[in-house]
Scaffold this motif. Structure first.
Motif, mmCIF file in Angstrom:
data_model
loop_
_atom_site.group_PDB
_atom_site.id
_atom_site.type_symbol
_atom_site.label_atom_id
_atom_site.label_comp_id
_atom_site.label_asym_id
_atom_site.label_seq_id
_atom_site.Cartn_x
_atom_site.Cartn_y
_atom_site.Cartn_z
ATOM 1 N N PHE A 197 2.815 3.757 3.170
ATOM 2 C CA PHE A 197 3.264 3.464 4.532
ATOM 3 C C PHE A 197 2.331 2.473 5.226
ATOM 4 C CE2 PHE A 197 4.775 7.674 3.389
ATOM 5 C CZ PHE A 197 6.108 7.618 3.735
ATOM 6 N N LYS A 251 2.424 -1.188 2.737
ATOM 7 C CA LYS A 251 3.670 -1.910 2.527
ATOM 8 C C LYS A 251 3.843 -3.084 3.490
ATOM 9 C CE LYS A 251 8.689 -1.391 2.604
ATOM 10 N NZ LYS A 251 9.822 -0.475 2.886
ATOM 11 N N GLN A 275 7.074 5.372 -1.468
ATOM 12 C CA GLN A 275 7.454 5.819 -0.129
ATOM 13 C C GLN A 275 8.775 6.583 -0.164
ATOM 14 O OE1 GLN A 275 7.596 2.594 2.638
ATOM 15 N NE2 GLN A 275 8.241 3.840 4.356
#
Length: 403
Positions: free
Chosen positions: A251, A254, A275
């Protein structure tokens, strides 16, 4: 005429010395060389070397108080964390979908742990320098052979279907105890030359993984050499922190990876797959999916092919929060206690921690037997180097006036 009685030779002592010498020759010299040519050399030669050393200790009785030493080792913080990790892995066999393969992997882990403990208890309290100098000789010769082979083949070797990168990884791991031993004996020029040879061999490989591990180790070595306490604390906390906070990484990374590498890059796809798995089953972060599911799940569609090959992903997906926390405690405590009362060993030990962790985090097959064997060899080699520090310089001769 009465002749003085000659001292009788002890056959068991002579046999023990020969077996121990052969074991150290395999462990220090033969393994880094053979790993360049065949993938099975490490798995075969390491147990044989440990068996010879254990048999030698049994013959001459050099292993003192083995049960007491084993108990103190197991009951330490790192040992207890390792036991929790193994027990939780065994409990995860209840819910893993790959019970036969997971059971085999757990047996391999337990066997490697017992082999490491047996080798640790069997190593002599004082190592001979003649045995330890085999280590830099083996590593240096392996580096030169690797450079010649890579130059000839353009960096793309495939002697038995896997490539030479595995041998270079083993070379990088054993580089740090070899450099540490040379540095402890005041042979800094030889240590730098050895490190440069290993760096050239890592640079020439087509795979970037050996160079990543070498770079991480070099940074850790320099940092710990400049500030031992800061380097040790930082590396230990960094390994433990990354392992515990791993589910947050996809998270956090990315958006950064997407902006730098583009949304179609392999790294972004890997983070997206990780994710998605977390969002799909967030409660499985507590227990994990069971041992062996991270790799074999790809073959059966349980895990996306784009999912990362990383220790950080594997331990959370297979063992959940209990496995991650116990692994983090194990790594941090082992790092904090490294070196003991031998500060000169600290930089090399931290470099080994950093290299091994970088290898695991960046995609090496941590579930494979050869990797567990490589770590066992690394630990035993460093224990041997530490036990060779009982004399750092020759004693001075003291002349007294005769009366």
């Amino acid at each position: 005429m009465v002749r003085s009685a000659l001292p009788t030779a002890d056959p068991s002592t002579d046999a023990a010395a020969l077996l121990r010498r052969l074991g150290f020759a395999l462990l220090f010299f033969a393994i880094p060389l053979a790993a360049l040519f065949t993938r099975r050399a490490l798995v075969v030669m390491a147990p044989l070397a440990v068996a010879l050393i254990v048999l030698a200790a049994f013959l001459d009785g050099t292993a003192r108080n083995p049960w007491q030493r084993a108990l103190s080792f197991v009951t330490s913080r790192a040992g207890l964390a390792g036991l929790v990790l193994v027990l939780w892995a065994g409990l995860s066999l209840v819910w893993t979908p790959f019970l036969p393969q997971a059971s085999e992997r757990l047996l391999n882990i337990v066997a490697m742990g017992l082999m490491a403990l047996a080798g640790y208890l069997a190593l002599p309290e004082r190592m001979r320098s003649a045995n330890l100098y085999l280590l830099p000789l083996g590593v240096g010769l392996a580096a030169l052979i690797a450079i010649a082979m890579l130059f000839r083949e353009g960096g793309n070797l495939d002697p038995d279907g896997t490539g030479v990168e595995r041998g270079i990884v083993m070379l990088v791991l054993l580089l740090w105890p070899a450099v540490t031993w040379l540095h402890s004996r005041g042979r800094n020029l030889e240590a730098v030359t050895l490190a440069l040879a290993a760096a050239v061999s890592a640079f020439l490989t087509m795979d970037e993984l050996p160079l990543i591990g070498l770079t991480a180790g070099a940074v850790a070595f320099a940092l710990t050499a400049m500030s031992p306490r800061t380097g040790t604390s930082l590396i230990g906390l960094l390994m433990a922190g990354l392992l515990i906070a791993a589910p947050a990484l996809p998270f956090l990374l990315k958006p950064v990876a997407g902006g730098i590498l583009g949304s179609t890059s392999l790294a972004v796809a890997s983070l997206e797959a990780w994710q998605a798995l977390i969002l799909k089953e967030p409660l499985r972060l507590l227990t994990g999916h069971g041992l062996e599911t991270a790799w074999r799940g790809r073959l059966f569609g349980l895990v996306p092919p784009a999912a990362p090959f990383s220790l950080l992903f594997d331990i959370w997906y297979e063992l959940g929060v209990v496995g991650a926390v116990s692994g983090a405690v194990l790594l941090s405590q082992a790092a904090f206690n490294a070196g003991g009362d031998r500060p000169i060993l600290g930089p090399g030990i931290m470099a080994s921690f950093a290299s091994a962790f970088a290898f695991g985090a960046c995609g090496i097959g941590t579930a494979q037997v050869w990797w567990f064997t490589a770590l066992v060899v690394l630990v035993l080699v460093f224990v041997a180097v530490e036990r060779g520090q009982f004399r750092t310089k020759r004693p001075k001769a003291i002349l007294r006036r005769l009366r």
